[in-house]
Design an enzyme around this catalytic site. Sequence first.
Site, mmCIF file in Angstrom:
data_model
loop_
_atom_site.group_PDB
_atom_site.id
_atom_site.type_symbol
_atom_site.label_atom_id
_atom_site.label_comp_id
_atom_site.label_asym_id
_atom_site.label_seq_id
_atom_site.Cartn_x
_atom_site.Cartn_y
_atom_site.Cartn_z
ATOM 1 N N GLU A 116 -11.281 -10.902 -4.777
ATOM 2 C CA GLU A 116 -9.847 -10.906 -4.479
ATOM 3 C C GLU A 116 -9.423 -12.129 -3.677
ATOM 4 O O GLU A 116 -8.255 -12.278 -3.335
ATOM 5 C CB GLU A 116 -9.453 -9.623 -3.743
ATOM 6 C CG GLU A 116 -10.238 -9.367 -2.475
ATOM 7 C CD GLU A 116 -9.839 -8.067 -1.772
ATOM 8 O OE1 GLU A 116 -8.752 -7.537 -2.033
ATOM 9 O OE2 GLU A 116 -10.644 -7.608 -0.937
ATOM 10 N N CYS A 169 -9.663 -3.406 -10.132
ATOM 11 C CA CYS A 169 -9.105 -2.273 -9.384
ATOM 12 C C CYS A 169 -7.723 -2.581 -8.818
ATOM 13 O O CYS A 169 -7.148 -1.772 -8.107
ATOM 14 C CB CYS A 169 -10.055 -1.832 -8.276
ATOM 15 S SG CYS A 169 -10.292 -3.067 -6.994
ATOM 16 N N ASP A 207 -4.581 -8.849 -4.236
ATOM 17 C CA ASP A 207 -4.770 -9.963 -3.305
ATOM 18 C C ASP A 207 -5.074 -11.258 -4.034
ATOM 19 O O ASP A 207 -4.611 -12.321 -3.637
ATOM 20 C CB ASP A 207 -5.891 -9.640 -2.300
ATOM 21 C CG ASP A 207 -5.367 -8.760 -1.177
ATOM 22 O OD1 ASP A 207 -4.280 -9.061 -0.655
ATOM 23 O OD2 ASP A 207 -6.032 -7.765 -0.833
ATOM 24 N N HIS A 265 0.797 -1.231 0.000
ATOM 25 C CA HIS A 265 0.000 0.000 0.000
ATOM 26 C C HIS A 265 0.828 1.278 0.000
ATOM 27 O O HIS A 265 0.431 2.289 -0.560
ATOM 28 C CB HIS A 265 -0.995 -0.006 1.159
ATOM 29 C CG HIS A 265 -2.229 -0.770 0.821
ATOM 30 N ND1 HIS A 265 -3.218 -1.057 1.714
ATOM 31 C CD2 HIS A 265 -2.623 -1.330 -0.347
ATOM 32 C CE1 HIS A 265 -4.169 -1.762 1.122
ATOM 33 N NE2 HIS A 265 -3.821 -1.934 -0.125
HETATM 34 C C1 PEP Z 1 -6.538 -5.618 -4.437
HETATM 35 O O1 PEP Z 1 -6.409 -6.498 -3.587
HETATM 36 O O2 PEP Z 1 -6.247 -5.772 -5.640
HETATM 37 C C2 PEP Z 1 -7.022 -4.289 -4.066
HETATM 38 C C3 PEP Z 1 -7.306 -3.368 -4.966
HETATM 39 O O3 PEP Z 1 -7.127 -4.047 -2.760
HETATM 40 P P1 PEP Z 1 -5.897 -3.667 -1.830
HETATM 41 O O4 PEP Z 1 -4.697 -3.419 -2.689
HETATM 42 O O5 PEP Z 1 -6.337 -2.450 -1.090
HETATM 43 O O6 PEP Z 1 -5.785 -4.872 -0.974
HETATM 44 MG MG MG Z 2 -7.196 -6.305 -1.595
#
Ligand code: PEP
Ligand code: MG
Length: 578
Positions: free
Chosen positions: A433, A504, A457, A191
């Site tokens: 995910e 996403c 994920d 993140h």
């Molecule tokens: C993902 O897991 O692809 C996602 C967009 O969520 P995060 O990166 O916040 O876990």
């Molecule tokens: Mg995620």
Amino acid sequence: MRLKGLGVSPGIGIGRAVVLRRGGGQVGFGVPAARVPAEIERLQAARMAAREQLTNIKKRLAGGAGAEHSYLFDAQLLMLDDRMLIDRAMEIISADRVNAESALQQTLKEISSLFDRGDDPYLRERKGDVADIVARLCGNLRATGEPSDLFRHVDGPIVLVAHELTPSLVGQLDWHRIAGLVSDEGSWTYHTAILARSIRLPAVVGLRDASVVVPPGALLALDGSSGEVAINPDNETLQQFGLRGRRRAEYEHSLDEYRRLPGVTADGVKIRLEANIESPDDAQRAREQGAEGIGLFRSEFLLAGNGQAALAEEAQYSAYLRLVASAAAATVTIRTFDISETQLPIHHAGVDGARAPLGLRGIRLSLALEDVFQAQIRALLRAAVHGPLRIMFPFVSGVDELRAARKAVAKAAETLRARGEPVPDVPIGVMIEVPSAALTADFLAAEADFFSIGTNDLIQYCLAVDRTDDRVSRLYEPLHPAILRMLRFVARAGKRRGIRVAVCGEMAADPVLLALLVGLGLREFSMSPTAIPLAKQVLREMSAADMSRVAARALRAPTAAAIQRELTEALAPQASQP
Ligand code: PEP
Ligand code: MG
């Protein structure tokens, strides 16, 4: 000296190193000459405080059951006056011009290696005492203020160096002072890397021991594309980095024209491009980059550094309202808190805060904490009165959890109606995910209003690779045939039921992978705002028909390497960047 890691946020950063040491939370940095006396004074004050603390501990022990051990603290009290410790640290502050914390760490290193050299077991054991007293002194030194106060005594731009940079720490810093981020651990989808890209902060991760080898206060030049970090570079190297920085800026400038153009392929297939953001204030920037909406608001970032107060319905309502307002009538998709129990700012029965991250996380944690979940949903439903808002649940593993979450929404709606408040219809979606959700996407599609595929994920859990562990991150392979099959299955399941399916995860922000995703039948994407202009450029230069031919060939290839070859041949020339 040069280090080589993984560039996760492009751009050139040049500044003085501020080093956050592993574990103890100590921060090391260089100080200007004028600051040296003040650092020495801080150290003296920390010594006085330590003396008082140790004397009190001794007194307490003397009166109770541990009386016979109170002598142990005599040794530590003596160390406070030992020339090798505080006096030496003061010398280091003056000679190396570093803060008191760095000087103490350096002293500890020197004493430890001295003790290690001798073969006296008594002395080797004393190392623990020295470490203990140094930790106490650092504890006394530790600034009590905000993390943003950390840089008060550093001149000019800063490159933050750490073992691990957590999103909550980075989220609280004054970004204007920071020229770059460097860390021992991390990966493209961690993140902090995502955050760095979205605020255009150059970052290099996976350097393994940068937080140990970079001297606090050293001049650092980093390249967030190539992953190079130069320590105390000479003039020629600095000029090279400067030139690369200017080239990168020119390249980004050349993409400006694409921000305002629609997302569409060369053969006229409409592609919807939205933005992933972490703060309500980013919505406007996302629009400026050409986002058609907010495809993922990571609501858990509202909790960073704000403690329990951030969980209150009113606090959340005002944040979501701000977000809806700054999205200016574009759709906003808000994901409920995706945290594990260690990140929860409250204590709660049954939540022990130790078993992360595959314990109580995402929707499971929300379902386990009814009060917290209800407050969030009420805040979301109230904000939805003021603009198009969608609710999305993270880490859903199957239909049961979606049903339970929908029940929670119905209950929150009931509560609001009983209060006399209006409750609009809000689309309810799930993140795909977790592999079990992907493989039951046909069932989920019958009960969800939309999907958003979280490839970050999905890939790590499908391939059993921790995306934040640099030792195995090379196995984190978006092009694994298993991933392609899952993506195609989810895309088809959504299409059959007529629900929108977006991607996403960070995969969509890579131009080559984006083309593959379009080829697999996906038409909607959400990514870091800064990735949108390039995505538009790439899409506009390729035809969807070509992309689906490439995807069909990729689906027949048995390994990631073979799939990569298919893509490189067909797509890479259009998608290269500095
Ligand atoms: C993902 O897991 O692809 C996602 C967009 O969520 P995060 O990166 O916040 O876990
Ligand atoms: Mg995620």
